[in-house]
Write an enzyme that holds these catalytic residues in place. Sequence first.
Site, PDB file in Angstrom:
ATOM      1  N   SER A  38      -5.687   9.981 -36.984  1.00 57.80           N
ATOM      2  CA  SER A  38      -6.303  11.200 -37.513  1.00 57.80           C
ATOM      3  C   SER A  38      -5.641  12.485 -37.055  1.00 57.80           C
ATOM      4  CB  SER A  38      -7.785  11.238 -37.104  1.00 57.80           C
ATOM      5  OG  SER A  38      -7.891  11.212 -35.696  1.00 57.80           O
ATOM      6  N   ARG A  39      -4.846  12.411 -36.002  1.00 53.51           N
ATOM      7  CA  ARG A  39      -4.251  13.655 -35.491  1.00 53.51           C
ATOM      8  C   ARG A  39      -2.827  13.384 -35.011  1.00 53.51           C
ATOM      9  NH1 ARG A  39      -6.180  15.393 -30.888  1.00 53.51           N
ATOM     10  NH2 ARG A  39      -7.587  13.690 -30.367  1.00 53.51           N
ATOM     11  N   VAL A  59     -11.457   2.256 -29.400  1.00 57.74           N
ATOM     12  CA  VAL A  59     -10.566   1.100 -29.251  1.00 57.74           C
ATOM     13  C   VAL A  59     -10.815   0.321 -27.967  1.00 57.74           C
ATOM     14  CG1 VAL A  59      -8.650   1.981 -30.647  1.00 57.74           C
ATOM     15  CG2 VAL A  59      -8.749   2.528 -28.200  1.00 57.74           C
ATOM     16  N   TYR A  88      -0.874   6.432 -16.922  1.00 59.37           N
ATOM     17  CA  TYR A  88      -0.334   6.464 -18.295  1.00 59.37           C
ATOM     18  C   TYR A  88       0.939   5.619 -18.401  1.00 59.37           C
ATOM     19  CZ  TYR A  88       1.419   8.705 -22.614  1.00 59.37           C
ATOM     20  OH  TYR A  88       1.901   8.961 -23.869  1.00 59.37           O
ATOM     21  N   SER A 125       0.154   1.990 -18.388  1.00 58.47           N
ATOM     22  CA  SER A 125      -0.394   1.526 -19.675  1.00 58.47           C
ATOM     23  C   SER A 125       0.711   1.403 -20.716  1.00 58.47           C
ATOM     24  CB  SER A 125      -1.493   2.479 -20.169  1.00 58.47           C
ATOM     25  OG  SER A 125      -0.949   3.715 -20.600  1.00 58.47           O
ATOM     26  N   ILE A 181       7.084  15.201 -27.648  1.00 60.64           N
ATOM     27  CA  ILE A 181       6.818  15.507 -29.054  1.00 60.64           C
ATOM     28  C   ILE A 181       5.782  16.630 -29.099  1.00 60.64           C
ATOM     29  CG2 ILE A 181       6.084  14.541 -31.279  1.00 60.64           C
ATOM     30  CD1 ILE A 181       8.515  13.046 -30.105  1.00 60.64           C
TER      31      ILE A 181
HETATM   32  P1  NDP Z   1      -3.451  12.911 -30.192  1.00 61.99           P
HETATM   33  O1  NDP Z   1      -4.322  13.185 -28.994  1.00 61.99           O
HETATM   34  O2  NDP Z   1      -3.007  14.068 -31.024  1.00 61.99           O
HETATM   35  O3  NDP Z   1      -4.200  11.830 -31.166  1.00 61.99           O
HETATM   36  C1  NDP Z   1      -4.715  10.671 -30.611  1.00 61.99           C
HETATM   37  C2  NDP Z   1      -5.330   9.792 -31.692  1.00 61.99           C
HETATM   38  O4  NDP Z   1      -5.886   8.633 -31.060  1.00 61.99           O
HETATM   39  C3  NDP Z   1      -6.497  10.448 -32.428  1.00 61.99           C
HETATM   40  O5  NDP Z   1      -6.553   9.932 -33.736  1.00 61.99           O
HETATM   41  C4  NDP Z   1      -7.721   9.990 -31.613  1.00 61.99           C
HETATM   42  O6  NDP Z   1      -8.945   9.994 -32.361  1.00 61.99           O
HETATM   43  C5  NDP Z   1      -7.298   8.572 -31.291  1.00 61.99           C
HETATM   44  N1  NDP Z   1      -7.955   8.056 -30.102  1.00 61.99           N
HETATM   45  C6  NDP Z   1      -7.859   8.511 -28.817  1.00 61.99           C
HETATM   46  N2  NDP Z   1      -8.640   7.778 -28.009  1.00 61.99           N
HETATM   47  C7  NDP Z   1      -9.254   6.853 -28.785  1.00 61.99           C
HETATM   48  C8  NDP Z   1     -10.209   5.821 -28.543  1.00 61.99           C
HETATM   49  N3  NDP Z   1     -10.693   5.562 -27.312  1.00 61.99           N
HETATM   50  N4  NDP Z   1     -10.618   5.065 -29.584  1.00 61.99           N
HETATM   51  C9  NDP Z   1     -10.149   5.298 -30.825  1.00 61.99           C
HETATM   52  N5  NDP Z   1      -9.252   6.237 -31.127  1.00 61.99           N
HETATM   53  C10 NDP Z   1      -8.824   7.027 -30.109  1.00 61.99           C
HETATM   54  O7  NDP Z   1      -2.203  12.088 -29.627  1.00 61.99           O
HETATM   55  P2  NDP Z   1      -0.621  12.228 -29.953  1.00 61.99           P
HETATM   56  O8  NDP Z   1      -0.419  12.297 -31.413  1.00 61.99           O
HETATM   57  O9  NDP Z   1      -0.024  13.269 -29.102  1.00 61.99           O
HETATM   58  O10 NDP Z   1      -0.066  10.845 -29.394  1.00 61.99           O
HETATM   59  C11 NDP Z   1      -0.104   9.683 -30.178  1.00 61.99           C
HETATM   60  C12 NDP Z   1       0.484   8.527 -29.389  1.00 61.99           C
HETATM   61  O11 NDP Z   1       1.820   8.826 -29.018  1.00 61.99           O
HETATM   62  C13 NDP Z   1      -0.267   8.223 -28.100  1.00 61.99           C
HETATM   63  O12 NDP Z   1      -0.312   6.836 -27.884  1.00 61.99           O
HETATM   64  C14 NDP Z   1       0.578   8.898 -27.044  1.00 61.99           C
HETATM   65  O13 NDP Z   1       0.423   8.287 -25.786  1.00 61.99           O
HETATM   66  C15 NDP Z   1       1.977   8.664 -27.617  1.00 61.99           C
HETATM   67  N6  NDP Z   1       2.963   9.604 -27.139  1.00 61.99           N
HETATM   68  C16 NDP Z   1       2.850  10.946 -27.372  1.00 61.99           C
HETATM   69  C17 NDP Z   1       3.809  11.813 -26.915  1.00 61.99           C
HETATM   70  C18 NDP Z   1       3.734  13.275 -27.171  1.00 61.99           C
HETATM   71  O14 NDP Z   1       4.657  13.980 -26.752  1.00 61.99           O
HETATM   72  N7  NDP Z   1       2.709  13.775 -27.848  1.00 61.99           N
HETATM   73  C19 NDP Z   1       4.959  11.340 -26.153  1.00 61.99           C
HETATM   74  C20 NDP Z   1       4.993   9.919 -25.973  1.00 61.99           C
HETATM   75  C21 NDP Z   1       4.040   9.100 -26.467  1.00 61.99           C
HETATM   76  P3  NDP Z   1      -9.998  11.242 -32.169  1.00 61.99           P
HETATM   77  O15 NDP Z   1      -9.267  12.469 -32.616  1.00 61.99           O
HETATM   78  O16 NDP Z   1     -11.158  10.909 -33.049  1.00 61.99           O
HETATM   79  O17 NDP Z   1     -10.336  11.262 -30.708  1.00 61.99           O
END
Ligand code: NDP
Length: 246
Positions: free
Chosen positions: A17-18, A67, A157, A160, A190
């Site tokens: 979603s985000r 999740v 982190y 994980s 990112i």
């Molecule tokens: P965001 O925080 O922007 O989005 C996270 C997404 O995961 C949302 O859709 C959120 O839903 C969902 N989510 C979080 N916790 C839960 C939960 N317990 N159950 C169900 N859904 C959940 O994250 P990013 O886009 O920044 O990151 C996405 C992935 O990329 C992650 O795994 C992150 O670790 C990885 N990553 C990101 C980096 C970065 O620079 N941004 C770098 C390296 C890896 P809701 O909005 O409803 O909470």
Amino acid sequence: MTSDASSRKVALVVGGSRGIGRAIVVRLARSGFDIWCTYRGNHEAAEEVRKEVETLGVSCDLIPFDVSDYEAVRAALAPRVEETSPYALVYNAGITRDNLLMWMSPDEWNAVLRTNLDGFFNVTRAVLFSMLKARKGRIVAISSASGQLGQAGQVNYAASKAGLIGAARSLAREVGKKNIVVNVVAPGFIETELTHEIPAEKVLPLVPLNRLGRAEDVASLVNFLCTEEHLYIHGQTIGVNGGLAV
Ligand code: NDP
């Protein structure tokens, strides 16, 4: 991909979603996938994604669940996968609770491990049987450069995300013969809400491409791994990090 409804493929994007997940959803929708987009609680953001996806002429089902809750995941996905097996599963949900280990609370450790790693088990466990029966599919886990390199303040982190790499490699060995291809994508820095507090001037000297990554940079690789017909990449971890880890 063909637009014939009977032969359309579903992509299940967990945490779609985000941020990066949203970019993955949109990219896969552009490739013609019908989308199952899961998220935890931000309904407004999820509705925005649905609207965007529907303008691309494919469907987008929104499926909220936590999740980390095995039963909730099963309840949300089991009835669906009895009807339709997703062709692609992208496990993108992830959170951070940064702290030095010296000060890290059990809650900070547990929240991150439960969402980032247990969640992968919970979701994959719920859908894998249907994928095995279909004898085809692609699984992509979104890890992180922190899981490859380690990062001070991110022991939880990094553990994980390294755990995801081990889990995906092992799963690749289990399901490769059934024509299910499993890989890991490990983004570096990112531009998303997760990283907006990190000052660019501290990060850029570490990045040979001299820019932060964009969610679309990650989505483009995920799309390749989910759509490429001639794919012999399996059990691999591919960095999207501008050269941060070379
Ligand atoms: P965001 O925080 O922007 O989005 C996270 C997404 O995961 C949302 O859709 C959120 O839903 C969902 N989510 C979080 N916790 C839960 C939960 N317990 N159950 C169900 N859904 C959940 O994250 P990013 O886009 O920044 O990151 C996405 C992935 O990329 C992650 O795994 C992150 O670790 C990885 N990553 C990101 C980096 C970065 O620079 N941004 C770098 C390296 C890896 P809701 O909005 O409803 O909470």
